[in-house]
Motif scaffolding. Structure first.
Motif, PDB file in Angstrom:
ATOM      1  N   UNK A 168      -4.270  48.668  -5.569  1.00 13.43           N
ATOM      2  CA  UNK A 168      -3.126  49.082  -4.756  1.00 13.43           C
ATOM      3  C   UNK A 168      -3.444  50.313  -3.911  1.00 13.43           C
ATOM      4  N   UNK A 169      -4.601  50.893  -4.110  1.00 22.49           N
ATOM      5  CA  UNK A 169      -5.004  52.067  -3.339  1.00 22.49           C
ATOM      6  C   UNK A 169      -5.087  51.724  -1.862  1.00 22.49           C
ATOM      7  N   UNK A 170      -4.355  52.498  -1.045  1.00 18.47           N
ATOM      8  CA  UNK A 170      -4.296  52.240   0.393  1.00 18.47           C
ATOM      9  C   UNK A 170      -3.430  53.301   1.054  1.00 18.47           C
ATOM     10  N   UNK A 171      -3.454  53.322   2.365  1.00 17.94           N
ATOM     11  CA  UNK A 171      -2.448  54.050   3.122  1.00 17.94           C
ATOM     12  C   UNK A 171      -1.267  53.098   3.309  1.00 17.94           C
ATOM     13  N   UNK A 172      -0.098  53.574   2.960  1.00 17.57           N
ATOM     14  CA  UNK A 172       1.117  52.765   3.047  1.00 17.57           C
ATOM     15  C   UNK A 172       1.937  53.203   4.252  1.00 17.57           C
ATOM     16  N   UNK A 173       2.353  52.228   5.043  1.00 17.59           N
ATOM     17  CA  UNK A 173       3.133  52.471   6.247  1.00 17.59           C
ATOM     18  C   UNK A 173       4.483  51.763   6.138  1.00 17.59           C
ATOM     19  N   UNK A 174       5.507  52.383   6.689  1.00 20.03           N
ATOM     20  CA  UNK A 174       6.753  51.651   6.875  1.00 20.03           C
ATOM     21  C   UNK A 174       6.932  51.365   8.359  1.00 20.03           C
ATOM     22  N   UNK A 175       7.676  50.323   8.635  1.00 25.71           N
ATOM     23  CA  UNK A 175       7.884  49.893  10.012  1.00 25.71           C
ATOM     24  C   UNK A 175       9.256  49.245  10.127  1.00 25.71           C
ATOM     25  N   UNK A 176       9.796  49.270  11.335  1.00 28.86           N
ATOM     26  CA  UNK A 176      11.125  48.727  11.586  1.00 28.86           C
ATOM     27  C   UNK A 176      11.069  47.684  12.692  1.00 28.86           C
ATOM     28  N   UNK A 177      11.874  46.657  12.539  1.00 27.40           N
ATOM     29  CA  UNK A 177      12.006  45.628  13.580  1.00 27.40           C
ATOM     30  C   UNK A 177      13.474  45.300  13.733  1.00 27.40           C
ATOM     31  N   UNK A 178      13.943  45.231  14.982  1.00 27.21           N
ATOM     32  CA  UNK A 178      15.336  44.922  15.255  1.00 27.21           C
ATOM     33  C   UNK A 178      15.464  43.637  16.033  1.00 27.21           C
ATOM     34  N   UNK A 179      16.687  43.362  16.455  1.00 25.92           N
ATOM     35  CA  UNK A 179      16.930  42.176  17.270  1.00 25.92           C
ATOM     36  C   UNK A 179      16.676  40.894  16.508  1.00 25.92           C
ATOM     37  N   UNK A 180      16.561  39.827  17.269  1.00 28.46           N
ATOM     38  CA  UNK A 180      16.405  38.519  16.634  1.00 28.46           C
ATOM     39  C   UNK A 180      15.037  38.334  15.984  1.00 28.46           C
ATOM     40  N   UNK A 181      14.044  39.092  16.411  1.00 28.93           N
ATOM     41  CA  UNK A 181      12.700  38.914  15.834  1.00 28.93           C
ATOM     42  C   UNK A 181      12.656  39.260  14.348  1.00 28.93           C
ATOM     43  N   UNK A 182      13.609  40.094  13.893  1.00 32.82           N
ATOM     44  CA  UNK A 182      13.562  40.490  12.497  1.00 32.82           C
ATOM     45  C   UNK A 182      13.757  39.303  11.570  1.00 32.82           C
ATOM     46  N   UNK A 183      14.454  38.264  12.020  1.00 33.48           N
ATOM     47  CA  UNK A 183      14.742  37.131  11.145  1.00 33.48           C
ATOM     48  C   UNK A 183      13.518  36.257  10.927  1.00 33.48           C
TER      49      UNK A 183
END
Length: 129
Positions: free
Chosen positions: A90-105
């Motif tokens: 599990x060792x890694x750099x962890x990133x969060x990200x956001x997606x909006x609009x219809x692409x999120x589905x």
């Protein structure tokens, strides 16, 4: 300025736990699906988990299913990733990200990095004895 900031990474022994936080500033996470991704040295970025904006449904990679839990707290404009039973892989750099609009589905169930709109700078998780 739209920004995602991760925190909570660190060094932990195998079998231990960490909770990562992803806080948004400059915009509300309401209406966005939020994903967690990780990148280990020499490897490609991979999707770990994603939580939907409207229904709060959570998706997980097979490698973390049963060990990681994603959640969101709208009042704090923050998404969390609780990581239990951590393994050296599990060792890694962890990133969060956001997606909006219809692409999120499409992007959230697939935990697809290529569809994300905004990214944080990452937090390092090291699992080692």
């Amino acid at each position: 300025q739209l920004q995602l900031v991760e925190s909570g990474g660190g060094l932990v022994q195998p079998g231990g736990s960490l909770r990562l936080s992803c806080r948004a500033s400059g915009f509300s996470l309401y209406g966005y699906a939020i994903g967690w991704f990780r990148q280990a040295p020499g490897k490609e970025r991979e999707g770990v988990s994603c939580i939907g904006s409207s229904d709060g449904v959570a998706y997980y990679a097979d490698s973390v299913k049963g060990r990681f839990t994603i959640s969101r707290e709208y009042t704090k404009n923050t998404v969390y990733l609780q990581m239990n039973s951590l393994k050296p892989e599990d060792t890694a750099v962890y990133y969060c990200a956001a997606v909006g609009g219809s692409r999120q589905y499409r992007a959230c169930p697939a935990i697809s990095a290529g569809d994300m709109d905004y990214w944080g700078e990452g937090t390092l998780v090291t699992v080692s004895a």
